[in-house]
Design a protein around this motif. Structure first.
Motif, PDB file in Angstrom:
ATOM      1  N   LEU A 188      82.821 -36.460 -16.879  1.00 27.27           N
ATOM      2  CA  LEU A 188      83.863 -37.306 -17.458  1.00 27.27           C
ATOM      3  C   LEU A 188      83.283 -38.252 -18.503  1.00 27.27           C
ATOM      4  O   LEU A 188      83.886 -38.487 -19.560  1.00 27.27           O
ATOM      5  N   GLU A 189      82.108 -38.788 -18.220  1.00 30.89           N
ATOM      6  CA  GLU A 189      81.462 -39.684 -19.180  1.00 30.89           C
ATOM      7  C   GLU A 189      81.057 -38.935 -20.450  1.00 30.89           C
ATOM      8  O   GLU A 189      81.178 -39.475 -21.559  1.00 30.89           O
ATOM      9  N   ALA A 190      80.599 -37.683 -20.299  1.00 29.40           N
ATOM     10  CA  ALA A 190      80.230 -36.887 -21.477  1.00 29.40           C
ATOM     11  C   ALA A 190      81.447 -36.583 -22.332  1.00 29.40           C
ATOM     12  O   ALA A 190      81.372 -36.605 -23.575  1.00 29.40           O
ATOM     13  N   ILE A 191      82.565 -36.292 -21.705  1.00 32.14           N
ATOM     14  CA  ILE A 191      83.809 -36.017 -22.438  1.00 32.14           C
ATOM     15  C   ILE A 191      84.263 -37.261 -23.196  1.00 32.14           C
ATOM     16  O   ILE A 191      84.622 -37.195 -24.380  1.00 32.14           O
ATOM     17  N   ALA A 234      82.407 -39.750 -24.173  1.00 29.46           N
ATOM     18  CA  ALA A 234      81.443 -40.036 -25.234  1.00 29.46           C
ATOM     19  C   ALA A 234      81.657 -39.157 -26.455  1.00 29.46           C
ATOM     20  O   ALA A 234      81.296 -39.539 -27.580  1.00 29.46           O
ATOM     21  N   ALA A 235      82.245 -37.972 -26.251  1.00 35.58           N
ATOM     22  CA  ALA A 235      82.521 -37.057 -27.360  1.00 35.58           C
ATOM     23  C   ALA A 235      83.807 -37.412 -28.098  1.00 35.58           C
ATOM     24  O   ALA A 235      84.188 -36.723 -29.058  1.00 35.58           O
ATOM     25  N   GLY A 236      84.475 -38.471 -27.671  1.00 41.43           N
ATOM     26  CA  GLY A 236      85.674 -38.930 -28.367  1.00 41.43           C
ATOM     27  C   GLY A 236      86.972 -38.323 -27.877  1.00 41.43           C
ATOM     28  O   GLY A 236      88.026 -38.556 -28.467  1.00 41.43           O
ATOM     29  N   VAL A 237      86.927 -37.566 -26.784  1.00 41.12           N
ATOM     30  CA  VAL A 237      88.143 -36.975 -26.219  1.00 41.12           C
ATOM     31  C   VAL A 237      88.746 -37.972 -25.238  1.00 41.12           C
ATOM     32  O   VAL A 237      88.029 -38.540 -24.400  1.00 41.12           O
ATOM     33  N   ARG A 238      90.051 -38.185 -25.324  1.00 41.92           N
ATOM     34  CA  ARG A 238      90.693 -39.189 -24.481  1.00 41.92           C
ATOM     35  C   ARG A 238      91.677 -38.594 -23.472  1.00 41.92           C
ATOM     36  O   ARG A 238      91.816 -39.097 -22.373  1.00 41.92           O
ATOM     37  N   GLU A 239      92.383 -37.530 -23.849  1.00 43.50           N
ATOM     38  CA  GLU A 239      93.362 -36.930 -22.946  1.00 43.50           C
ATOM     39  C   GLU A 239      92.701 -35.820 -22.139  1.00 43.50           C
ATOM     40  O   GLU A 239      92.118 -34.899 -22.708  1.00 43.50           O
ATOM     41  N   ILE A 240      92.800 -35.925 -20.823  1.00 41.61           N
ATOM     42  CA  ILE A 240      92.091 -34.985 -19.970  1.00 41.61           C
ATOM     43  C   ILE A 240      92.979 -34.540 -18.822  1.00 41.61           C
ATOM     44  O   ILE A 240      93.618 -35.361 -18.163  1.00 41.61           O
ATOM     45  N   GLY A 241      93.021 -33.233 -18.617  1.00 42.90           N
ATOM     46  CA  GLY A 241      93.699 -32.673 -17.458  1.00 42.90           C
ATOM     47  C   GLY A 241      92.655 -32.230 -16.453  1.00 42.90           C
ATOM     48  O   GLY A 241      91.701 -31.537 -16.811  1.00 42.90           O
ATOM     49  N   ILE A 242      92.807 -32.643 -15.210  1.00 44.26           N
ATOM     50  CA  ILE A 242      91.868 -32.245 -14.152  1.00 44.26           C
ATOM     51  C   ILE A 242      92.589 -31.273 -13.227  1.00 44.26           C
ATOM     52  O   ILE A 242      93.592 -31.620 -12.605  1.00 44.26           O
ATOM     53  N   VAL A 243      92.066 -30.059 -13.158  1.00 44.43           N
ATOM     54  CA  VAL A 243      92.640 -29.033 -12.293  1.00 44.43           C
ATOM     55  C   VAL A 243      92.080 -29.237 -10.891  1.00 44.43           C
ATOM     56  O   VAL A 243      90.864 -29.217 -10.679  1.00 44.43           O
ATOM     57  N   VAL A 244      92.979 -29.453  -9.925  1.00 47.41           N
ATOM     58  CA  VAL A 244      92.569 -29.766  -8.559  1.00 47.41           C
ATOM     59  C   VAL A 244      93.204 -28.783  -7.580  1.00 47.41           C
ATOM     60  O   VAL A 244      94.231 -28.162  -7.863  1.00 47.41           O
ATOM     61  N   VAL A 289      88.780 -40.696  -9.054  1.00 49.50           N
ATOM     62  CA  VAL A 289      88.902 -40.803 -10.519  1.00 49.50           C
ATOM     63  C   VAL A 289      90.034 -41.740 -10.927  1.00 49.50           C
ATOM     64  O   VAL A 289      89.956 -42.424 -11.952  1.00 49.50           O
ATOM     65  N   GLY A 290      91.095 -41.769 -10.126  1.00 49.87           N
ATOM     66  CA  GLY A 290      92.246 -42.599 -10.461  1.00 49.87           C
ATOM     67  C   GLY A 290      92.935 -42.139 -11.731  1.00 49.87           C
ATOM     68  O   GLY A 290      93.014 -40.946 -12.015  1.00 49.87           O
ATOM     69  N   ASP A 291      93.408 -43.086 -12.518  1.00 47.97           N
ATOM     70  CA  ASP A 291      94.110 -42.739 -13.760  1.00 47.97           C
ATOM     71  C   ASP A 291      93.155 -42.523 -14.932  1.00 47.97           C
ATOM     72  O   ASP A 291      93.590 -42.222 -16.040  1.00 47.97           O
ATOM     73  N   GLY A 292      91.857 -42.671 -14.692  1.00 44.26           N
ATOM     74  CA  GLY A 292      90.865 -42.401 -15.732  1.00 44.26           C
ATOM     75  C   GLY A 292      90.471 -43.581 -16.577  1.00 44.26           C
ATOM     76  O   GLY A 292      89.534 -43.482 -17.383  1.00 44.26           O
ATOM     77  N   ARG A 293      91.132 -44.703 -16.408  1.00 48.00           N
ATOM     78  CA  ARG A 293      90.846 -45.845 -17.282  1.00 48.00           C
ATOM     79  C   ARG A 293      89.416 -46.344 -17.148  1.00 48.00           C
ATOM     80  O   ARG A 293      88.838 -46.852 -18.107  1.00 48.00           O
ATOM     81  N   ALA A 294      88.829 -46.176 -15.955  1.00 48.12           N
ATOM     82  CA  ALA A 294      87.445 -46.610 -15.759  1.00 48.12           C
ATOM     83  C   ALA A 294      86.482 -45.836 -16.647  1.00 48.12           C
ATOM     84  O   ALA A 294      85.376 -46.315 -16.939  1.00 48.12           O
ATOM     85  N   PHE A 295      86.898 -44.652 -17.105  1.00 46.91           N
ATOM     86  CA  PHE A 295      86.058 -43.817 -17.976  1.00 46.91           C
ATOM     87  C   PHE A 295      86.540 -43.839 -19.426  1.00 46.91           C
ATOM     88  O   PHE A 295      85.995 -43.138 -20.277  1.00 46.91           O
ATOM     89  N   GLY A 296      87.574 -44.610 -19.707  1.00 52.94           N
ATOM     90  CA  GLY A 296      88.161 -44.608 -21.045  1.00 52.94           C
ATOM     91  C   GLY A 296      88.990 -43.373 -21.305  1.00 52.94           C
ATOM     92  O   GLY A 296      89.136 -42.945 -22.463  1.00 52.94           O
TER      93      GLY A 296
END
Length: 355
Positions: free
Chosen positions: A38-41, A43-53, A64-71
């Motif tokens: 998540l941190e690598a994503i 850092a690459a400038g990607v903000r919208e992320i779908g997590i398949v669970v 992970v929560g809503d992802g705000r902790a990772f930007g």
């Protein structure tokens, strides 16, 4: 560009740990493997992320929560069963729309991040871009065949006779063209929709598929041996820090991190090593490449090159090494008489006893 992170696998190679915990949340240097991705994503400038669970969705979502902790802005996508990487793309179709996306396997660890490959893909926009690394035994991986320019001309999944030693790393970049390919797939002999088949479809259809061979370190952390090796690698980069309590009778040697609330008494810790928040180390030796997680207790024992998960207790054990110890585990010596081993082991456990 969006990201699609796959965190729905069952982690059979890490059992019994993964009977009760998502494999993507097993920690490396006291941080879940998934978090590094998540941190690598981010850092690459990607903000919208779908997590398949999958079945472990509640644990993943809580971590992970809503992802705000990772930007990040996280959307969770349920997959009823782990039916292949291409199946994950299929179930995420509505979320992805026609956007380009990077697909990242949540249990993979890559040193150096993905900034360069994302930048190149955005600039050149082939139908797909795959990341590769050289391996000793390609028969265990998806294998790519390249032409002289580095363009991908063929892919095989676990071939008995590999055409190269270039294995697919768990990061792929796609345009919306991949959805056409996935729609044409039939399940493989494994009963899964294979992403290698989808990329091969793009090649056969005349679409451009590019590749890059990573120069850094990559591991699929799917088994204990690889988890310990990645833990070793991450600990090598530690900056020493002491935020807990270390008494005058103890020694910290080398790169050691002592987290807040941790207590070390009459013990020797040789780094690189990390002692998690609230852990208690007494009358013990903690050797290099060891991660002791939050709330653990180690007393009168020696442990080296190992990962100990939260709230576990090790007491009076002369030597432990190259081990992965799960949550809330108790490790104690056996009675001196009779000389016998008493074991309570879950399914798929592996034990080595020195008698």
């Amino acid at each position: 560009m969006k990201a699609l992170v796959l965190a729905g696998g069952s982690g059979t190679r890490l059992r019994p740990i993964t009977h009760t915990s998502a494999k993507q949340l097993v920690p490396v240097a006291n941080k879940p493997v998934l978090f590094y991705g998540l941190e690598a994503i981010a850092a690459a400038g990607v903000r919208e992320i779908g997590i398949v669970v999958g079945d472990t969705h509640a644990e993943i979502e809580a971590a992970v929560g809503d992802g705000r902790a990772f930007g990040l802005e996280v959307t969770y996508i349920r997959q009823r069963a782990p039916l292949g990487l291409a199946h994950a793309v299929l179930v995420a179709r509505d979320y992805l729309g026609d956007d380009d996306f990077v697909m990242y396997l949540g249990d993979n660890f890559i040193v150096g991040g993905i900034n360069d490959v994302v930048e190149r893909f955005t600039r050149e926009r082939p139908a797909a871009h795959i990341m590769l690394t050289t391996v000793g035994d390609p028969r265990q991986f998806g294998v790519a065949e390249l032409d002289a320019t580095g363009r991908v001309v063929g892919l095989e999944e676990k071939p008995p006779v590999p055409k190269s030693d270039l294995a697919l790393v768990g990061v792929y970049l796609f345009t919306a063209a991949i959805h056409e390919a996935v729609a044409e797939l039939k399940p493989s002999w494994r009963g899964e929709l294979e992403i290698t088949d989808a990329v091969h479809w793009l090649i056969a259809d005349g679409r451009r598929v590019e590749s890059s061979v990573i120069s850094g370190y990559w591991k699929d952390t799917g088994n204990v041996t690889d988890m310990l090796e990645v833990n070793r690698l991450v600990l090598e980069s530690l900056e020493p820090r002491v935020d807990g309590l270390v008494d005058e009778a103890s020694q910290l040697i080398g790169r050691v991190v002592v987290e807040p609330g941790a207590e070390i008494e009459r013990s020797r810790v040789v780094g690189p090593a990390i002692i998690g928040p609230g852990a208690r180390i007494r009358d013990s030796y903690i050797g290099p490449f060891t991660s002791i997680a939050a709330g653990c207790a180690v007393s009168g024992s020696e442990i080296e090159y190992s990962i100990v998960l939260p709230r576990s207790s090790i007491a009076g054990v002369s030597r432990i090494e190259a081990s992965l110890i799960g949550h809330d585990v108790e490790v104690t010596p056996a009675p001196t008489t009779p000389r016998a081993h008493r074991l309570v082991l879950g399914d798929h456990s592996k034990v080595q006893i020195s008698s």
